[in-house]
Design a protein around this motif. Structure first.
Motif, PDB file in Angstrom:
ATOM      1  N   SER A   1      17.516  11.771  55.593  1.00 51.98           N
ATOM      2  CA  SER A   1      17.304  13.230  55.575  1.00 51.98           C
ATOM      3  C   SER A   1      16.956  13.756  56.959  1.00 51.98           C
ATOM      4  O   SER A   1      17.247  14.915  57.272  1.00 51.98           O
ATOM      5  CB  SER A   1      16.236  13.627  54.560  1.00 51.98           C
ATOM      6  OG  SER A   1      14.962  13.227  54.993  1.00 51.98           O
TER       7      SER A   1
ATOM      8  N   ARG B   1      21.809  17.149  54.214  1.00 49.13           N
ATOM      9  CA  ARG B   1      22.785  17.354  53.141  1.00 49.13           C
ATOM     10  C   ARG B   1      23.260  16.021  52.569  1.00 49.13           C
ATOM     11  O   ARG B   1      23.402  15.876  51.358  1.00 49.13           O
ATOM     12  CB  ARG B   1      23.962  18.195  53.631  1.00 49.13           C
ATOM     13  CG  ARG B   1      24.936  18.526  52.503  1.00 49.13           C
ATOM     14  CD  ARG B   1      25.894  19.603  52.850  1.00 49.13           C
ATOM     15  NE  ARG B   1      26.883  19.145  53.807  1.00 49.13           N
ATOM     16  CZ  ARG B   1      27.782  19.944  54.377  1.00 49.13           C
ATOM     17  NH1 ARG B   1      27.798  21.232  54.097  1.00 49.13           N
ATOM     18  NH2 ARG B   1      28.644  19.466  55.240  1.00 49.13           N
TER      19      ARG B   1
ATOM     20  N   ARG C   1      20.640  14.739  50.303  1.00 49.24           N
ATOM     21  CA  ARG C   1      20.640  15.501  49.047  1.00 49.24           C
ATOM     22  C   ARG C   1      21.787  15.045  48.141  1.00 49.24           C
ATOM     23  O   ARG C   1      21.626  14.934  46.930  1.00 49.24           O
ATOM     24  CB  ARG C   1      20.760  16.993  49.375  1.00 49.24           C
ATOM     25  CG  ARG C   1      20.601  17.887  48.205  1.00 49.24           C
ATOM     26  CD  ARG C   1      19.132  18.013  47.816  1.00 49.24           C
ATOM     27  NE  ARG C   1      19.038  19.038  46.791  1.00 49.24           N
ATOM     28  CZ  ARG C   1      18.568  18.805  45.584  1.00 49.24           C
ATOM     29  NH1 ARG C   1      18.099  17.641  45.261  1.00 49.24           N
ATOM     30  NH2 ARG C   1      18.535  19.758  44.697  1.00 49.24           N
TER      31      ARG C   1
ATOM     32  N   LEU D   1      25.577  22.137  45.578  1.00 50.53           N
ATOM     33  CA  LEU D   1      25.389  22.335  47.014  1.00 50.53           C
ATOM     34  C   LEU D   1      26.255  23.445  47.600  1.00 50.53           C
ATOM     35  O   LEU D   1      26.072  23.819  48.761  1.00 50.53           O
ATOM     36  CB  LEU D   1      25.654  21.020  47.761  1.00 50.53           C
ATOM     37  CG  LEU D   1      24.704  19.871  47.410  1.00 50.53           C
ATOM     38  CD1 LEU D   1      25.109  18.599  48.130  1.00 50.53           C
ATOM     39  CD2 LEU D   1      23.265  20.252  47.735  1.00 50.53           C
TER      40      LEU D   1
END
Length: 190
Positions: free
Chosen positions: A137, A142, A145, A164
């Protein structure tokens, strides 16, 4: 994992976001089964007498979800993504507490579905995975995630792209990169 198809969930989440807490009684039975599936997937690799059972994980996550004063849910995919994130936090906290209480305790293994597993690693140490995800991260939030949604949320590439707001092709590309990076990081740790 496919998300429940009910348009009613999104409508109830919208009403809840607008401050109507009375919808929680209607929402709970609609999302409970999916939350249980998420929890079972997260706990699949653990021993049967594990102190944290899927029902307890669901209840803890649900209590945290409904504890938000003014949630702003975009849709049901967003709701389940946040639920997956909460389950990750709960599981990692539990694993860290267990490891601290019992030095040398066996690692809390997360069994990943073959479709999302790291290369040659279907069972991964949850704490090591969390540490690697935190490292990822810092490099690419992203990608971290995406991994979280796929590993802990069980979301498909399409649902991940929806959550997203990016294309499925981008998710697929970043997913492959993130998995390779995590595999490399976790291989070093062993």
């Amino acid at each position: 994992m496919s998300l429940p198809k009910s348009k009613g969930i999104t409508e109830l989440l919208r009403r809840w976001s607008e401050g109507d807490a009375t919808v929680l009684d209607e929402l709970a039975p609609l999302v409970y089964d999916q939350l249980r599936r998420l929890a079972r997937e997260c706990l699949a690799g653990e021993r049967t007498d594990h102190t944290l059972q899927s029902t307890a994980l669901v209840h803890e996550a649900y209590l945290r979800l409904v504890g938000h004063d003014s949630p702003h849910w975009q849709n049901r995919a967003h709701f389940f993504a946040v639920a997956a994130q909460l389950m990750r936090r709960i599981l990692v906290d539990h694993a860290r507490r267990r490891r601290a209480a019992k030095r040398g305790a066996n690692p809390f293994l997360l069994t990943l579905d073959e479709s999302v597993a790291l290369p040659k690693q279907r069972h991964v140490d949850l704490v090591a995975l969390d540490d690697a995800l935190n490292g990822l991260s810092k490099l690419d939030a992203r990608q971290s995630r995406i991994v979280e949604l796929r590993f802990f949320g069980g979301l498909s590439l399409e649902n991940t792209s929806r959550v997203l707001g990016i294309s499925p092709a981008t998710v697929k590309r970043e997913w492959a990169t993130a998995r390779a990076w995590l595999y490399e990081q976790m291989s070093r740790e062993q």
